[in-house]
Design an enzyme around this catalytic site. Structure first.
Site, PDB file in Angstrom:
ATOM      1  CB  CYS A 175      -0.930   0.018   1.208  1.00  0.00           C
ATOM      2  SG  CYS A 175      -2.067  -1.361   1.234  1.00  0.00           S
TER       3      CYS A 175
ATOM      4  CG  HIS B 270      -3.103   3.665   2.452  1.00  0.00           C
ATOM      5  ND1 HIS B 270      -3.584   3.264   1.224  1.00  0.00           N
ATOM      6  CD2 HIS B 270      -3.117   2.551   3.239  1.00  0.00           C
ATOM      7  CE1 HIS B 270      -3.853   1.973   1.264  1.00  0.00           C
ATOM      8  NE2 HIS B 270      -3.586   1.523   2.466  1.00  0.00           N
TER       9      HIS B 270
ATOM     10  CG  ASN C 268      -6.574  -0.707   1.355  1.00  0.00           C
ATOM     11  OD1 ASN C 268      -5.882  -0.202   0.474  1.00  0.00           O
ATOM     12  ND2 ASN C 268      -6.057  -1.213   2.461  1.00  0.00           N
TER      13      ASN C 268
HETATM   14  O1  UT7 Z   1      -3.698  -0.999   3.704  1.00  0.00           O
HETATM   15  C1  UT7 Z   1      -2.830  -1.764   4.460  1.00  0.00           C
HETATM   16  C2  UT7 Z   1      -2.994  -1.484   5.875  1.00  0.00           C
HETATM   17  N1  UT7 Z   1      -4.235  -2.041   6.349  1.00  0.00           N
HETATM   18  C3  UT7 Z   1      -4.757  -1.556   7.427  1.00  0.00           C
HETATM   19  O2  UT7 Z   1      -4.214  -0.613   7.933  1.00  0.00           O
HETATM   20  C4  UT7 Z   1      -5.953  -2.225   8.056  1.00  0.00           C
HETATM   21  C5  UT7 Z   1      -5.788  -2.262   9.544  1.00  0.00           C
HETATM   22  N2  UT7 Z   1      -6.829  -2.961  10.284  1.00  0.00           N
HETATM   23  C6  UT7 Z   1      -8.123  -2.567  10.299  1.00  0.00           C
HETATM   24  O3  UT7 Z   1      -8.491  -1.662   9.590  1.00  0.00           O
HETATM   25  C7  UT7 Z   1      -9.084  -3.259  11.228  1.00  0.00           C
HETATM   26  O4  UT7 Z   1      -8.352  -4.063  12.117  1.00  0.00           O
HETATM   27  C8  UT7 Z   1     -10.155  -4.120  10.503  1.00  0.00           C
HETATM   28  C9  UT7 Z   1     -11.156  -3.234   9.774  1.00  0.00           C
HETATM   29  C10 UT7 Z   1      -9.475  -5.053   9.515  1.00  0.00           C
HETATM   30  C11 UT7 Z   1     -10.940  -4.962  11.512  1.00  0.00           C
HETATM   31  O5  UT7 Z   1     -11.480  -4.155  12.530  1.00  0.00           O
HETATM   32  P1  UT7 Z   1     -11.300  -4.574  14.085  1.00  0.00           P
HETATM   33  O6  UT7 Z   1     -12.094  -3.596  14.862  1.00  0.00           O
HETATM   34  O7  UT7 Z   1      -9.823  -4.637  14.337  1.00  0.00           O
HETATM   35  O8  UT7 Z   1     -11.987  -5.992  14.150  1.00  0.00           O
HETATM   36  P2  UT7 Z   1     -11.358  -7.397  14.571  1.00  0.00           P
HETATM   37  O9  UT7 Z   1     -10.445  -7.897  13.510  1.00  0.00           O
HETATM   38  O10 UT7 Z   1     -10.805  -7.291  15.937  1.00  0.00           O
HETATM   39  O11 UT7 Z   1     -12.654  -8.322  14.590  1.00  0.00           O
HETATM   40  C12 UT7 Z   1     -13.702  -8.073  15.488  1.00  0.00           C
HETATM   41  C13 UT7 Z   1     -14.781  -9.119  15.260  1.00  0.00           C
HETATM   42  C14 UT7 Z   1     -14.280 -10.563  15.304  1.00  0.00           C
HETATM   43  O12 UT7 Z   1     -15.266 -11.313  15.994  1.00  0.00           O
HETATM   44  P3  UT7 Z   1     -15.041 -11.727  17.543  1.00  0.00           P
HETATM   45  O13 UT7 Z   1     -13.802 -12.550  17.548  1.00  0.00           O
HETATM   46  O14 UT7 Z   1     -14.898 -10.427  18.266  1.00  0.00           O
HETATM   47  O15 UT7 Z   1     -16.303 -12.468  17.857  1.00  0.00           O
HETATM   48  C15 UT7 Z   1     -14.270 -10.985  13.853  1.00  0.00           C
HETATM   49  O16 UT7 Z   1     -14.507 -12.373  13.669  1.00  0.00           O
HETATM   50  O17 UT7 Z   1     -15.394  -8.961  13.969  1.00  0.00           O
HETATM   51  C16 UT7 Z   1     -15.445 -10.228  13.289  1.00  0.00           C
HETATM   52  N3  UT7 Z   1     -15.343  -9.987  11.856  1.00  0.00           N
HETATM   53  C17 UT7 Z   1     -16.392  -9.721  11.061  1.00  0.00           C
HETATM   54  N4  UT7 Z   1     -17.708  -9.630  11.312  1.00  0.00           N
HETATM   55  C18 UT7 Z   1     -18.521  -9.325  10.292  1.00  0.00           C
HETATM   56  C19 UT7 Z   1     -14.212  -9.951  11.098  1.00  0.00           C
HETATM   57  N5  UT7 Z   1     -14.536  -9.654   9.816  1.00  0.00           N
HETATM   58  C20 UT7 Z   1     -15.879  -9.512   9.777  1.00  0.00           C
HETATM   59  C21 UT7 Z   1     -16.770  -9.200   8.737  1.00  0.00           C
HETATM   60  N6  UT7 Z   1     -18.094  -9.109   9.031  1.00  0.00           N
HETATM   61  N7  UT7 Z   1     -16.382  -8.965   7.468  1.00  0.00           N
END
Ligand code: UT7
Length: 355
Positions: free
Chosen positions: A111, A248, A278
């Site tokens: 990215c 970004h 993204n």
């Molecule tokens: O461009 C390169 C750089 N990329 C980035 O900078 C991205 C950085 N990371 C992020 O933007 C965020 O971490 C995400 C948007 C990817 C995820 O957000 P989060 O608040 O960190 O969520 P998480 O990964 O901690 O997941 C929370 C919950 C999990 O469930 P439990 O374990 O809490 O029950 C996941 O299983 O959300 C669940 N989950 C989803 N639920 C519905 C993960 N993906 C999904 C989904 N729909 N698509």
């Protein structure tokens, strides 16, 4: 030492729109989760190759600069989703664009690729090695979109943006760049089963984008804030002098946190993640082009671009815009049309069958 500056800009977004509602139909997710966690409402899915998207964006950038293709001496295509490994996507774009006098190569810093490309091409112009370059950021990450990986499948989209770089006149141009990598964190964001690892798994596994979201998020907030602040200081500017931040577009919450660390008010931050998701190396040149189209960049503006991504990599560039904010000419370059919906394009992707 002479500076390089941006004299042309263009973007190319494929027409097929994949909405959060579309994703709800094919995986266990909701519009509410995607919107609240990332700020993304829809993204584009490409029916053509990355080199086709890159070519249209670059043609539009050349027209905006008022240059013919034969004036270009360097073509950098910043991408982690090239059509093939050999030849580079840049070679395909070289032929389609007709930049017959240019050296051409791909650059993969995920990215952050566009910021790395801007820095390299800018340094080659500053040193006098070349006079004119095209730098493209392009991705077709839908090629690696795996419906089994809902935590990443909802985040990425396809698109391209391009700029033309030339020697600056007066005191405008690239003022400073700041680049960094932490290879120890490489496994936090990866596309599996690609490169020379392709096809080596048994049983066979499809490529997939895997990310430790929370760790990447934490690093992104720290490094984007630090890199943007470094580049402002290296430019001899105060934070108050920054007229617009083009970050970004990975997550609206990361962008908000970066702006907060820089103490920038929301009206100085360009955000379009809701429309495209993204697009990795393409987010910044697409956002830069839209900021110009929207009149958000004024003559003489101090522009800061900052990115973060796989590698882990990060980087920022500070640039004083010149006097021209209108394109010299507008290109009629366009992609081949398609009637397919985004889901139809995704479902039509070839899949290997066992063994
Ligand atoms: O461009 C390169 C750089 N990329 C980035 O900078 C991205 C950085 N990371 C992020 O933007 C965020 O971490 C995400 C948007 C990817 C995820 O957000 P989060 O608040 O960190 O969520 P998480 O990964 O901690 O997941 C929370 C919950 C999990 O469930 P439990 O374990 O809490 O029950 C996941 O299983 O959300 C669940 N989950 C989803 N639920 C519905 C993960 N993906 C999904 C989904 N729909 N698509």
């Amino acid at each position: 030492m002479r500076r390089a500056t941006i004299t042309g800009w263009g973007k190319c977004l494929p027409p097929a729109v994949l909405t959060n509602a579309d994703l709800e139909r094919v995986m266990d997710t909701t519009d509410d989760w995607i919107t609240s966690r990332s700020g993304i409402k829809e993204r584009r899915i490409s029916h053509v190759e990355a080199s086709d998207l890159a070519t249209v964006a670059a043609k539009r950038a050349l027209a905006a600069a008022g240059l013919e293709p034969d004036a270009i001496q360097l073509l950098l295509v910043c991408t982690c989703s090239p059509d093939r490994l050999i030849p580079s996507a840049a070679s395909f774009v070289h032929a389609k664009l007709g930049v017959v006098n240019a050296a051409a190569m791909d650059l993969n810093a995920a990215c952050t690729g566009f910021i790395y490309g801007l820095s390299l091409a800018g340094a080659m112009i500053s040193s006098g090695t070349i006079d004119r370059a095209v730098v493209v950021g392009v991705e077709k990450l839908s090629a690696f979109m795996n419906f089994e990986e809902r935590s990443t499948a909802v985040l990425f989209g396809d698109g391209a943006g391009a700029v033309v770089l030339e020697p600056a006149e007066g005191d405008d141009g690239i003022l400073a760049v700041d680049l960094g990598t932490d290879g120890n964190l490489a496994e936090l964001l990866t596309v599996t089963h690609t490169g020379t690892e392709y096809g080596r798994s048994y049983p066979y596994e499809e490529p997939a984008i895997l990310m430790e979201g929370r760790e990447v998020f934490r690093n992104a907030v720290v490094q984007m804030g630090a890199s943007a602040s470094n580049v402002v200081a290296e430019s001899g500017l105060e934070l108050d002098d920054v007229d617009i931040l083009i970050p970004h577009q990975a997550n609206v919450r990361i962008i908000d946190a970066t702006a907060k660390r820089m103490k920038l008010p929301p009206e100085k931050v360009y955000i379009n993640i809701a429309s495209y998701g993204n697009t990795s190396a393409a987010t910044i040149p697409i956002a830069l082009t839209e900021a110009l189209e929207d009149g958000r960049i004024r003559p003489g503006a101090n522009v800061v671009m900052v990115a973060f991504g796989g590698g882990l990599t990060w980087g920022a560039a500070a640039l004083r815009w010149g006097s021209r904010i209108e394109p010299v000419a507008v290109s009629d370059a366009a992609l081949a049309p398609t009637d397919m919906t985004a889901l139809e394009i995704l479902e039509a992707r070839p899949r290997r069958t066992e063994p």
